[in-house]
Design a protein around this motif. Sequence first.
Motif, PDB file in Angstrom:
ATOM      1  N   TYR A 220      -0.378   3.562  16.666  1.00 50.80           N
ATOM      2  CA  TYR A 220       0.934   3.666  16.043  1.00 50.80           C
ATOM      3  C   TYR A 220       1.682   4.823  16.681  1.00 50.80           C
ATOM      4  O   TYR A 220       1.079   5.812  17.101  1.00 50.80           O
TER       5      TYR A 220
ATOM      6  N   GLN B  31      -5.402  -6.168   9.582  1.00 53.36           N
ATOM      7  CA  GLN B  31      -4.689  -5.695   8.409  1.00 53.36           C
ATOM      8  C   GLN B  31      -4.499  -6.780   7.371  1.00 53.36           C
ATOM      9  O   GLN B  31      -3.959  -7.831   7.634  1.00 53.36           O
TER      10      GLN B  31
ATOM     11  N   LYS C 247      10.203   4.181   5.859  1.00 52.90           N
ATOM     12  CA  LYS C 247      10.475   5.425   6.589  1.00 52.90           C
ATOM     13  C   LYS C 247      10.020   6.663   5.831  1.00 52.90           C
ATOM     14  O   LYS C 247      10.103   7.770   6.346  1.00 52.90           O
TER      15      LYS C 247
ATOM     16  N   ILE D 126      -2.405  -7.683  18.580  1.00 57.18           N
ATOM     17  CA  ILE D 126      -1.008  -7.342  18.334  1.00 57.18           C
ATOM     18  C   ILE D 126      -0.502  -6.529  19.516  1.00 57.18           C
ATOM     19  O   ILE D 126      -1.122  -5.560  19.920  1.00 57.18           O
TER      20      ILE D 126
ATOM     21  N   TYR E 154       0.631   5.329   1.050  1.00 63.85           N
ATOM     22  CA  TYR E 154      -0.109   6.343   1.787  1.00 63.85           C
ATOM     23  C   TYR E 154       0.572   7.692   1.589  1.00 63.85           C
ATOM     24  O   TYR E 154       1.783   7.770   1.366  1.00 63.85           O
TER      25      TYR E 154
ATOM     26  N   LEU F  90       4.443   7.214   2.099  1.00 67.71           N
ATOM     27  CA  LEU F  90       4.806   6.016   2.853  1.00 67.71           C
ATOM     28  C   LEU F  90       4.355   4.774   2.115  1.00 67.71           C
ATOM     29  O   LEU F  90       3.209   4.709   1.646  1.00 67.71           O
TER      30      LEU F  90
ATOM     31  N   LYS G 105       0.521  -8.185   9.863  1.00 72.50           N
ATOM     32  CA  LYS G 105       0.890  -6.834  10.251  1.00 72.50           C
ATOM     33  C   LYS G 105       1.458  -6.085   9.066  1.00 72.50           C
ATOM     34  O   LYS G 105       2.230  -6.628   8.281  1.00 72.50           O
ATOM     35  N   LEU G 106       1.092  -4.835   8.968  1.00 70.81           N
ATOM     36  CA  LEU G 106       1.697  -3.959   7.976  1.00 70.81           C
ATOM     37  C   LEU G 106       2.984  -3.381   8.549  1.00 70.81           C
ATOM     38  O   LEU G 106       3.018  -2.955   9.691  1.00 70.81           O
TER      39      LEU G 106
ATOM     40  N   PHE H  17       5.696  -0.369   7.778  1.00 64.50           N
ATOM     41  CA  PHE H  17       5.829   0.869   7.020  1.00 64.50           C
ATOM     42  C   PHE H  17       7.297   1.149   6.707  1.00 64.50           C
ATOM     43  O   PHE H  17       8.193   0.868   7.522  1.00 64.50           O
TER      44      PHE H  17
ATOM     45  N   LEU I  10      -5.840   0.928   6.279  1.00 64.66           N
ATOM     46  CA  LEU I  10      -5.940   1.653   7.540  1.00 64.66           C
ATOM     47  C   LEU I  10      -6.529   3.044   7.329  1.00 64.66           C
ATOM     48  O   LEU I  10      -6.228   3.720   6.356  1.00 64.66           O
TER      49      LEU I  10
ATOM     50  N   LYS J 270      11.722  11.202  13.189  1.00 62.56           N
ATOM     51  CA  LYS J 270      12.172  10.938  11.816  1.00 62.56           C
ATOM     52  C   LYS J 270      11.039  10.415  10.944  1.00 62.56           C
ATOM     53  O   LYS J 270      11.280   9.913   9.845  1.00 62.56           O
ATOM     54  N   LYS J 271       9.823  10.509  11.425  1.00 61.99           N
ATOM     55  CA  LYS J 271       8.610  10.154  10.681  1.00 61.99           C
ATOM     56  C   LYS J 271       8.410   8.652  10.532  1.00 61.99           C
ATOM     57  O   LYS J 271       7.557   8.225   9.758  1.00 61.99           O
ATOM     58  N   PHE J 272       9.197   7.841  11.282  1.00 54.08           N
ATOM     59  CA  PHE J 272       9.020   6.398  11.180  1.00 54.08           C
ATOM     60  C   PHE J 272       7.778   5.983  11.955  1.00 54.08           C
ATOM     61  O   PHE J 272       7.631   6.307  13.135  1.00 54.08           O
ATOM     62  N   LEU J 273       6.891   5.272  11.273  1.00 53.38           N
ATOM     63  CA  LEU J 273       5.596   4.870  11.829  1.00 53.38           C
ATOM     64  C   LEU J 273       5.672   3.417  12.273  1.00 53.38           C
ATOM     65  O   LEU J 273       5.887   2.523  11.456  1.00 53.38           O
ATOM     66  N   LYS J 274       5.470   3.187  13.565  1.00 53.88           N
ATOM     67  CA  LYS J 274       5.623   1.833  14.083  1.00 53.88           C
ATOM     68  C   LYS J 274       4.399   1.413  14.881  1.00 53.88           C
ATOM     69  O   LYS J 274       3.919   2.182  15.714  1.00 53.88           O
ATOM     70  N   ILE J 275       3.910   0.207  14.611  1.00 52.56           N
ATOM     71  CA  ILE J 275       2.717  -0.254  15.310  1.00 52.56           C
ATOM     72  C   ILE J 275       3.045  -0.552  16.772  1.00 52.56           C
ATOM     73  O   ILE J 275       4.133  -1.036  17.096  1.00 52.56           O
TER      74      ILE J 275
ATOM     75  N   GLN K 213       0.842  -1.192   0.000  1.00 49.33           N
ATOM     76  CA  GLN K 213       0.000   0.000   0.000  1.00 49.33           C
ATOM     77  C   GLN K 213       0.882   1.248   0.000  1.00 49.33           C
ATOM     78  O   GLN K 213       1.973   1.248   0.563  1.00 49.33           O
TER      79      GLN K 213
END
Lengths: 114, 115
Positions: free
Chosen positions: B35, B98, A106, B56, A35, A88, A101-102, A104, B104, B40-45, A33
């Motif tokens: 999340y 997911q 950076k 999860i 985003y 993203l 799980k997705l 992402f 999402l 640094k804009k890193f997206l982590k669940i 995906q």
Amino acid sequence: TQLLEQSPQFLSIQEGENLTVYCNSSSVFSSLQWYRQEPGEGPVLLVTVVTGGEVKKLKRLTFQFGDARKDSSLHITAAQPGDTGLYLCAAGGGSGGSNYKLTFGKGTLLTVNP
Amino acid sequence: DTAVSQTPKYLVTQMGNDKSIKCEQNLGHDTMYWYKQDSKKFLKIMFSYNNKELIINETVPNRFSPKSPDKAHLNLHINSLELGDSAVYFCASSRAPQGLNSPLHFGNGTRLTVT
């Protein structure tokens, strides 16, 4: 955990230019995906690709899923200031279920200057 | 009209305090998430709930405790806040856990600053 590498990390271009951003991994994905996240907001889904070699178009945006389903690209034609944002990619394995799980990448921070 | 709403949008607090972030979705989705997005804009669940059940739970300090009173709500409580907890926290929801057909939907984030 799949590791997604996005490049470039930052991109600043002039209005009207074309650009391509990449999302790569050593793992095979069942789906990927893309985003876009604008400042002060949450990410918004642009597209989902599921088939190797698939190409999807969304106005001036063209998304491609690699034949081996390990990589993807996003090409923007004639970029506009409204395209500015954090792009993203997110990918996962398997066919769904509670353990899916997705992950992402950076992100690529795109700035389109008028 | 807001699909996924979270409050507050900004939260400034001192180290050691306890705080909560609330999230509600009106999309009728079964699955909700928290999340964390770092500087640094890193997206982590962090967490995911499906029909009020935790499915999860990533490696997150025990100071973080999610609670889902019903499938439309997922709150995040944080005890003994630390400087490193400063980040933007996003709530999200999806129709199902997911997968291929369950993208999402994110809220607009809560920017937490711990001083």
